[in-house]
Design an enzyme around this catalytic site. Structure first.
Site, PDB file in Angstrom:
ATOM      1  N   GLU A  96      13.929  38.671  60.712  1.00  0.00           N
ATOM      2  CA  GLU A  96      14.850  39.819  60.378  1.00  0.00           C
ATOM      3  C   GLU A  96      16.130  39.878  61.193  1.00  0.00           C
ATOM      4  OE1 GLU A  96      12.921  43.435  60.587  1.00  0.00           O
ATOM      5  OE2 GLU A  96      11.835  43.014  58.771  1.00  0.00           O
TER       6      GLU A  96
ATOM      7  N   CYS B  40      12.074  35.862  54.454  1.00  0.00           N
ATOM      8  CA  CYS B  40      10.724  36.132  54.324  1.00  0.00           C
ATOM      9  C   CYS B  40       9.894  35.039  54.864  1.00  0.00           C
ATOM     10  CB  CYS B  40      10.622  36.417  52.847  1.00  0.00           C
ATOM     11  SG  CYS B  40      11.189  37.855  52.142  1.00  0.00           S
TER      12      CYS B  40
ATOM     13  N   GLU C 165       7.422  33.584  53.441  1.00  0.00           N
ATOM     14  CA  GLU C 165       7.015  32.369  52.483  1.00  0.00           C
ATOM     15  C   GLU C 165       8.298  31.375  52.500  1.00  0.00           C
ATOM     16  OE1 GLU C 165       7.168  35.632  52.151  1.00  0.00           O
ATOM     17  OE2 GLU C 165       5.679  36.495  50.685  1.00  0.00           O
TER      18      GLU C 165
ATOM     19  N   CYS D  65       8.029  38.582  47.298  1.00  0.00           N
ATOM     20  CA  CYS D  65       9.330  39.288  46.605  1.00  0.00           C
ATOM     21  C   CYS D  65      10.099  38.198  45.622  1.00  0.00           C
ATOM     22  CB  CYS D  65      10.378  39.456  47.643  1.00  0.00           C
ATOM     23  SG  CYS D  65      11.247  38.013  48.124  1.00  0.00           S
TER      24      CYS D  65
ATOM     25  N   CYS E 167      11.513  34.760  46.703  1.00  0.00           N
ATOM     26  CA  CYS E 167      10.345  33.792  47.242  1.00  0.00           C
ATOM     27  C   CYS E 167       9.709  33.303  46.125  1.00  0.00           C
ATOM     28  CB  CYS E 167       9.349  34.511  48.006  1.00  0.00           C
ATOM     29  SG  CYS E 167      10.035  34.844  49.829  1.00  0.00           S
TER      30      CYS E 167
HETATM   31  N1  THU Z   1       8.617  40.260  53.839  1.00  0.00           N
HETATM   32  C1  THU Z   1       8.068  38.810  53.923  1.00  0.00           C
HETATM   33  O1  THU Z   1       8.382  38.126  54.707  1.00  0.00           O
HETATM   34  N2  THU Z   1       7.391  38.631  52.608  1.00  0.00           N
HETATM   35  C2  THU Z   1       6.963  39.331  51.681  1.00  0.00           C
HETATM   36  O2  THU Z   1       6.158  38.910  50.747  1.00  0.00           O
HETATM   37  C3  THU Z   1       7.292  40.789  51.671  1.00  0.00           C
HETATM   38  C4  THU Z   1       8.561  41.285  52.420  1.00  0.00           C
HETATM   39  C5  THU Z   1       9.296  40.878  54.783  1.00  0.00           C
HETATM   40  C6  THU Z   1      10.906  41.007  54.671  1.00  0.00           C
HETATM   41  C7  THU Z   1      11.115  41.948  55.698  1.00  0.00           C
HETATM   42  O3  THU Z   1      11.405  41.504  56.906  1.00  0.00           O
HETATM   43  C8  THU Z   1       9.905  42.934  55.799  1.00  0.00           C
HETATM   44  O4  THU Z   1       8.935  42.075  55.061  1.00  0.00           O
HETATM   45  C9  THU Z   1      10.110  44.131  54.857  1.00  0.00           C
HETATM   46  O5  THU Z   1      10.354  43.913  53.534  1.00  0.00           O
END
Ligand code: THU
Length: 139
Positions: free
Chosen positions: A52, A61, A63, A94, A97
């Site tokens: 983040e 993310c 993925e 998401c 991804c």
């Molecule tokens: N996030 C992911 O890394 N992968 C997902 O499949 C869902 C969301 C992360 C992004 C962000 O840091 C946190 O989860 C909340 O959305």
């Protein structure tokens, strides 16, 4: 090899790798820790976690971290990805991804798990159909 059914042992291994990756997540803003493990056709597993940022929008993310690590290491053919979160329902990837995974394998098997051991399986095509249809003349 691509599209081959995953055996349960490999699925378990991918989930374990994704759990290990989840522990590395940098998620001080959402508190939502995500781990991913991407299996290449050569048997190499690439881990990713979400990273983040204070700007929020620059967050990456888990993925896409796993995918970019693999590609930067010279691998572009993938057999499956496991994604692990601490949520009650296993979380699905998401839209951004999904698009990035479809770039390399629109039929990628996805194994979604949580820390309590719940597992659900999808093909990326179910979650992201017609990924390339019509774009740059693709079928
Ligand atoms: N996030 C992911 O890394 N992968 C997902 O499949 C869902 C969301 C992360 C992004 C962000 O840091 C946190 O989860 C909340 O959305």
């Amino acid at each position: 090899m691509e599209g081959m059914l995953l055996n349960l042992e490999m699925e378990r291994r991918l989930i374990d790798e994704a759990m290990a990756a989840q522990k590395k997540a940098y998620a001080p803003y959402s508190g939502f820790h995500v781990g991913a493990a991407l299996l290449g056709v050569n048997g190499v597993i690439y881990r990713g976690c979400n990273v983040e940022n204070l700007s929020y929008g620059l967050t990456i993310c888990a993925e896409r971290v796993a995918l970019c690590r693999a590609v930067a290491d010279g691998h572009q053919q993938f057999e499956a990805m496991a994604i692990v979160t601490a949520s009650q329902e296993p979380a699905s990837p998401c839209g951004a991804c999904r698009q990035c995974m479809a770039e390399f394998n629109a039929d990628l098997p996805l194994i979604l798990g949580n820390l309590e051991g719940r597992v659900v399986r999808y093909s990326l095509r179910e979650l992201f159909p017609r990924a390339q249809t019509g774009i740059l003349g693709r079928e």
